[in-house]
Design an enzyme around this catalytic site. Structure first.
Site, PDB file in Angstrom:
ATOM      1  N   LYS A   1       0.815  -1.213   0.000  1.00 45.42           N
ATOM      2  CA  LYS A   1       0.000   0.000   0.000  1.00 45.42           C
ATOM      3  C   LYS A   1       0.848   1.261   0.000  1.00 45.42           C
ATOM      4  O   LYS A   1       0.456   2.276  -0.561  1.00 45.42           O
ATOM      5  CB  LYS A   1      -0.974  -0.010   1.180  1.00 45.42           C
ATOM      6  CG  LYS A   1      -2.097  -1.015   0.995  1.00 45.42           C
ATOM      7  CD  LYS A   1      -3.273  -0.730   1.895  1.00 45.42           C
ATOM      8  CE  LYS A   1      -4.402  -1.729   1.623  1.00 45.42           C
ATOM      9  NZ  LYS A   1      -5.534  -1.560   2.522  1.00 45.42           N
TER      10      LYS A   1
ATOM     11  N   LYS B   1     -10.863  -5.793  -6.975  1.00 45.76           N
ATOM     12  CA  LYS B   1     -11.616  -4.630  -7.395  1.00 45.76           C
ATOM     13  C   LYS B   1     -10.700  -3.639  -8.111  1.00 45.76           C
ATOM     14  O   LYS B   1     -11.025  -3.115  -9.173  1.00 45.76           O
ATOM     15  CB  LYS B   1     -12.253  -3.976  -6.175  1.00 45.76           C
ATOM     16  CG  LYS B   1     -13.273  -2.964  -6.583  1.00 45.76           C
ATOM     17  CD  LYS B   1     -13.948  -2.279  -5.441  1.00 45.76           C
ATOM     18  CE  LYS B   1     -14.812  -1.178  -6.017  1.00 45.76           C
ATOM     19  NZ  LYS B   1     -15.098  -0.141  -5.031  1.00 45.76           N
TER      20      LYS B   1
ATOM     21  N   LYS C   1      -4.953 -12.377  -8.905  1.00 46.09           N
ATOM     22  CA  LYS C   1      -6.069 -12.627  -8.020  1.00 46.09           C
ATOM     23  C   LYS C   1      -7.222 -11.689  -8.427  1.00 46.09           C
ATOM     24  O   LYS C   1      -6.980 -10.555  -8.859  1.00 46.09           O
ATOM     25  CB  LYS C   1      -5.584 -12.272  -6.605  1.00 46.09           C
ATOM     26  CG  LYS C   1      -6.496 -12.710  -5.518  1.00 46.09           C
ATOM     27  CD  LYS C   1      -5.851 -12.407  -4.177  1.00 46.09           C
ATOM     28  CE  LYS C   1      -6.953 -12.024  -3.218  1.00 46.09           C
ATOM     29  NZ  LYS C   1      -6.491 -11.719  -1.891  1.00 46.09           N
TER      30      LYS C   1
END
Ligand code: TRP
Length: 326
Positions: free
Chosen positions: A111, A194, A191
């Site tokens: 992140k 979103k 994977k």
């Protein structure tokens, strides 16, 4: 009764990867455990987000969980920020957690790379708040995906450290990993997620789901219809394992290996089986969206019960910490 806690971010937009990998398991765990499931809104504000939509996304996320079969009479459904003890315990855990431990978390590193302009304290502290989410209820079991195992491990370390320093208060929570197949994105490589835009939403309508399945990548080595395929490396087959009856999946496996069935027919069967499960969920979600009172009631009830559990833990925690009673 043994207690479970798990959390989901209020994205308001859940895909079939989340459904197969997590939510189905959440539903079945409610048979055996006392389960608390939180919509973790304080985790969601660690990155840039749209304030106007957050309330709606929070309700929508809870609503989808209910549409997927989470029954608020059989588990506690709550919103993290409704129970202030999560953040209170998070602070106390901050004082026990070495900075180096959180800096090495994979999700923090990822992140930080994705949000270079906003590497805030909350982003780094995310797993400590997660430990507090779990431990404020003394939950011993945490159903999560592979990517969250490291955070559950940190929760164990925090519990261990707390107990060693202040006396036995917390259990050491264990991750429960789903044995469901991991569904990849429609491009077949990453994977389903979103942010990558390679997902099939749980509430998508039939034509949009079909369009995504129709164009989804299968076994790339199977070029011609007459080539034999390899179901074990085909994401469509993975989805069959998640949505089709076992017997049907076994037959498709044979059909694919012997090239007696082509990819498009295989996808048609999948589409039918997938929609048989998703259509009732979508309909339930739409009806809850039109009349959200049961969702709001469930969240209210969840907050009342969870505040009581959390307050009990915090009383014990404040006491062993040596804080003056107010
Ligand atoms: N970090 C989890 C995720 O991204 C969500 C979460 C927050 C969570 N608090 C939790 C999961 C506590 C399990 C237990 O998926």
């Amino acid at each position: 009764m043994r207690r479970v806690f798990s959390g989901i971010q209020p994205t308001g937009d859940i895909h079939i990867g989340n459904y197969v990998g997590a939510i189905r398991q959440w539903v079945s765990l409610a048979d055996e455990y006392e389960c608390i499931y939180g919509v973790v809104d304080y985790h969601a504000i660690t990155v840039e987000y749209d304030t106007d939509g957050l309330r709606q996304r929070t309700v929508d996320t809870a609503l989808i969980l209910m549409a997927c079969g989470l029954d608020p009479d059989r588990c506690h459904l709550m919103v993290q920020s409704h129970v202030i003890e999560h953040t209170e315990l998070g602070w106390i855990f901050n004082c026990l957690t070495p900075v180096g431990e959180v800096e090495r978390m994979t999700q923090f590193k990822d992140k930080s790379r994705q949000h270079k302009a906003n590497i805030n304290m909350g982003l780094m502290d995310y797993p400590v708040l997660q430990a507090a989410d779990i431990l404020v209820y003394k939950a011993g079991f945490v159903p999560v995906g592979e990517d969250q195992v490291q955070h559950v491990e940190l929760s164990r370390e925090i519990a261990r450290k707390f107990n060693a320093r202040f006396g036995q208060v917390f259990p050491e929570p264990q991750a429960i990993l789903s044995c469901a197949p991991r569904i990849m994105g429609t491009e077949g490589k990453n994977k389903m997620s979103k942010t990558l835009g390679n997902y099939i939403g749980i509430l998508e309508d039939e034509s949009s789901v079909w369009e995504k399945l129709r164009t989804a990548v299968t076994d790339v080595a199977r070029v011609r219809r007459t080539d034999a395929g390899n179901p074990e490396i085909c994401n469509i087959y993975t989805m069959h394992r998640a949505f089709s009856p076992d017997q049907a999946a076994r037959e498709l496996d044979k059909g694919c290996r012997s090239a007696s069935i082509g990819c498009i027919d295989c996808k048609r069967v999948l589409f039918k089986n997938m929609m048989a499960e998703l259509t009732p969920i979508r309909e339930k979600a739409l009806s809850l969206k039109a009349h959200p009172e049961p969702v709001l009631d469930a969240l209210h009830q969840g907050a009342v019960v969870c505040r009581r559990f959390a307050a009990e833990t915090m009383e014990e925690v404040r006491d062993v910490l040596g804080l003056l009673k107010g």
